[in-house]
Write a protein that holds these residues in place. Structure first.
Motif, PDB file in Angstrom:
ATOM      1  N   TYR A  40       0.771  -1.382   0.163  1.00  0.00           N
ATOM      2  CA  TYR A  40       0.239   0.082  -0.066  1.00  0.00           C
ATOM      3  C   TYR A  40       1.048   1.380  -0.526  1.00  0.00           C
ATOM      4  O   TYR A  40       0.820   2.432  -0.678  1.00  0.00           O
ATOM      5  CB  TYR A  40      -0.834   0.020   1.320  1.00  0.00           C
ATOM      6  CG  TYR A  40       0.257   0.081   2.129  1.00  0.00           C
ATOM      7  CD1 TYR A  40      -0.245   1.740   3.071  1.00  0.00           C
ATOM      8  CD2 TYR A  40       0.084  -0.443   3.431  1.00  0.00           C
ATOM      9  CE1 TYR A  40       0.389   1.783   4.220  1.00  0.00           C
ATOM     10  CE2 TYR A  40       0.391  -0.334   4.758  1.00  0.00           C
ATOM     11  CZ  TYR A  40       0.538   0.582   5.076  1.00  0.00           C
ATOM     12  OH  TYR A  40       1.373   1.023   6.195  1.00  0.00           O
ATOM     13  N   VAL A  41       1.753   0.991   0.601  1.00  0.00           N
ATOM     14  CA  VAL A  41       2.918   2.411   0.472  1.00  0.00           C
ATOM     15  C   VAL A  41       3.044   2.184  -1.070  1.00  0.00           C
ATOM     16  O   VAL A  41       3.923   3.827  -1.105  1.00  0.00           O
ATOM     17  CB  VAL A  41       4.376   2.721   1.770  1.00  0.00           C
ATOM     18  CG1 VAL A  41       5.121   3.697   1.372  1.00  0.00           C
ATOM     19  CG2 VAL A  41       4.294   2.386   3.060  1.00  0.00           C
ATOM     20  N   ARG A  42       3.555   1.331  -1.654  1.00  0.00           N
ATOM     21  CA  ARG A  42       4.389   1.559  -2.348  1.00  0.00           C
ATOM     22  C   ARG A  42       3.657   2.361  -3.109  1.00  0.00           C
ATOM     23  O   ARG A  42       3.908   2.668  -4.788  1.00  0.00           O
ATOM     24  CB  ARG A  42       5.192   0.143  -3.185  1.00  0.00           C
ATOM     25  CG  ARG A  42       6.339  -0.180  -2.516  1.00  0.00           C
ATOM     26  CD  ARG A  42       6.694  -1.263  -3.424  1.00  0.00           C
ATOM     27  NE  ARG A  42       7.718  -2.493  -3.092  1.00  0.00           N
ATOM     28  CZ  ARG A  42       8.404  -3.691  -2.887  1.00  0.00           C
ATOM     29  NH1 ARG A  42       7.593  -3.738  -4.054  1.00  0.00           N
ATOM     30  NH2 ARG A  42       8.854  -3.344  -1.896  1.00  0.00           N
ATOM     31  N   ALA A  43       2.392   1.815  -3.604  1.00  0.00           N
ATOM     32  CA  ALA A  43       0.890   1.929  -4.648  1.00  0.00           C
ATOM     33  C   ALA A  43       0.597   3.560  -4.505  1.00  0.00           C
ATOM     34  O   ALA A  43       0.845   4.034  -5.510  1.00  0.00           O
ATOM     35  CB  ALA A  43      -0.135   1.314  -3.888  1.00  0.00           C
ATOM     36  N   ALA A  44       1.244   4.234  -2.885  1.00  0.00           N
ATOM     37  CA  ALA A  44       0.514   5.685  -2.745  1.00  0.00           C
ATOM     38  C   ALA A  44       1.756   6.313  -3.413  1.00  0.00           C
ATOM     39  O   ALA A  44       1.794   7.613  -4.192  1.00  0.00           O
ATOM     40  CB  ALA A  44       0.916   5.597  -1.241  1.00  0.00           C
ATOM     41  N   LYS A  45       3.408   5.863  -2.888  1.00  0.00           N
ATOM     42  CA  LYS A  45       4.245   6.725  -4.273  1.00  0.00           C
ATOM     43  C   LYS A  45       3.683   6.813  -4.823  1.00  0.00           C
ATOM     44  O   LYS A  45       3.959   7.724  -6.053  1.00  0.00           O
ATOM     45  CB  LYS A  45       5.240   6.102  -3.685  1.00  0.00           C
ATOM     46  CG  LYS A  45       5.891   6.065  -1.900  1.00  0.00           C
ATOM     47  CD  LYS A  45       7.419   5.691  -2.069  1.00  0.00           C
ATOM     48  CE  LYS A  45       7.632   5.437   0.026  1.00  0.00           C
ATOM     49  NZ  LYS A  45       8.852   4.777   0.390  1.00  0.00           N
ATOM     50  N   ALA A  46       3.511   5.793  -6.598  1.00  0.00           N
ATOM     51  CA  ALA A  46       3.607   5.579  -7.467  1.00  0.00           C
ATOM     52  C   ALA A  46       2.203   6.435  -7.855  1.00  0.00           C
ATOM     53  O   ALA A  46       2.030   7.145  -8.983  1.00  0.00           O
ATOM     54  CB  ALA A  46       2.927   3.586  -8.223  1.00  0.00           C
ATOM     55  N   LEU A  47       1.242   6.567  -7.031  1.00  0.00           N
ATOM     56  CA  LEU A  47      -0.234   7.507  -7.266  1.00  0.00           C
ATOM     57  C   LEU A  47       0.765   8.870  -7.296  1.00  0.00           C
ATOM     58  O   LEU A  47      -0.060  10.125  -7.195  1.00  0.00           O
ATOM     59  CB  LEU A  47      -0.919   7.560  -6.688  1.00  0.00           C
ATOM     60  CG  LEU A  47      -1.994   5.565  -7.481  1.00  0.00           C
ATOM     61  CD1 LEU A  47      -3.024   5.713  -6.292  1.00  0.00           C
ATOM     62  CD2 LEU A  47      -2.327   6.008  -8.304  1.00  0.00           C
TER      63      LEU A  47
END
Length: 368
Positions: free
Chosen positions: A260-267
């Motif tokens: 979820y942290v990686r997804a937030a950074k990607a967004l």
């Protein structure tokens, strides 16, 4: 204010822990009463009626001349002369024979003259934390009807000092824990989220800072600036903020590589939002688990410093100072019993409350 569904589940989990729930209520009642200590234990009346006018000595300074006396200094409301002046509406005869005049004034007539009777509403305990009790004998004096828990070595009422000392200890703990927790969580979050050189520098600074002998710093600063409540708060926060850093840092180091942290950074979500809106709530269980140790440790620190003579001023209503008096006066067991009971009840209630809070935030119980 309506709680969110998540917080409603947490509140239900907390209430299921009956020991924590009732400890919260007992602690809230005790602390709530201590906040109004001036209305419970005070050497000044709450309300005075004198010649039809109302006075509130618990809030304001009134000279003795306001009640028909001779002096501009603050009225000593325990003195027979002042009590007689208030009761009789300021008759001059009170200055000669106050006891006799008060007995006669109960009929409403003094020396054949009708008087405008006054009255006073006193707190339950007619002493404040620094009042000197008018009792014969050498201090400390044992408990009796006048002083339910006796007096200390300076003839001050122990029960009044316990009420004020309880409030002082809890307020000190809440202030120190709040500021130290905010600083510690911020520092741990920055270390754990960014890692690398930032984490390395922070760790070296913390190692040096925790190695600094805080007691020597307190002694030096108190010798220069004098002892005060806010200076002690500042020093305690200054050396106490590192308590939560390790726990928060470890949680952020673990969570920063989760999906979820990686997804937030990607967004394109900002670092601040990721850290404090998404990662911090997941680190709260470990953080709250540490809070009971910080709270009880802060209370113990204040008591230890007062016991050693390096804490609050000696006139302050300190539980640690009461413990020192119990050590110095073994012939007065009521001092030791009172100090032990107050510390035991206070620390037990806080531990039980935080135990329930920890369970309430545990994801395994919230989402089961």
């Amino acid at each position: 204010m309506t709680l969110s569904p998540l917080n409603q589940r947490r509140w239900r989990n907390f209430k299921r822990n009956r020991r924590a729930f009732w400890s919260l209520w007992i602690f809230a009642v005790l602390f709530g009463l201590s906040l109004f200590a001036e209305f419970i234990a005070n050497d000044r009346p709450i309300l005075v009626n004198y010649r039809g006018d109302y006075y509130a000595p618990v809030f304001r300074f009134y000279p003795e001349t306001a009640f028909g006396g001779d002096f501009q200094t603050e009225a000593k409301y325990h003195d027979p002369e002042v009590r007689c002046l208030i009761l009789t509406g300021g008759m001059e005869a009170c200055l000669d024979d106050p006891e006799g005049v008060m007995v006669e004034a109960e009929t409403g007539i003094v020396d054949g003259q009708a008087i405008q009777k006054g009255w006073s509403i006193w707190p339950l305990i007619p002493y404040t934390f620094n009042s000197i009790v008018d009792r014969p004998g050498a201090a400390p004096l044992p408990p009796n009807g006048q002083n339910l828990l006796g007096t200390d070595s300076s003839k001050r009422d122990v029960l009044a000092r316990v009420i004020y000392g309880f409030r002082l200890s809890i307020l000190f703990t809440l202030i120190v824990t709040s500021f130290a927790s905010v600083v510690g969580i911020l520092a741990g979050a920055v270390q754990g989220y960014f890692g690398g050189r930032t984490d390395l520098i922070f760790q070296r600074v913390i190692e040096i800072w925790t190695a600094t002998p805080s007691l020597y710093v307190i002694i030096i600063l108190f010798a220069i600036l004098g002892r005060s409540f806010w200076l002690l708060v500042f020093i305690t926060v200054l050396f106490g903020w590192t308590s939560l850093v390790g726990v928060v840092r470890a949680e952020f180091l673990r969570a920063r590589n989760l999906e979820y942290v990686r997804a937030a950074k990607a967004l394109g979500v900002s670092n601040g939002v990721i850290m404090f809106r998404h990662m911090l709530p997941n680190a709260m269980v470990a953080t709250i688990t540490m809070l009971p140790f910080i709270v009880t440790g802060t209370i113990g620190t204040l008591a230890a410093l007062d016991f050693l003579g390096f804490g609050l001023p000696s006139s302050a209503p300190s539980l640690g100072e009461l413990t020192r008096q119990a050590k110095d006066h073994l012939e007065a067991p009521w001092l030791a019993f009172t100090a032990f009971t107050v510390f035991s009840v206070m620390l037990s209630l806080l531990v039980f409350i935080f135990e329930g809070v920890r369970d309430a935030f545990d994801p395994r119980k919230v989402f089961q």
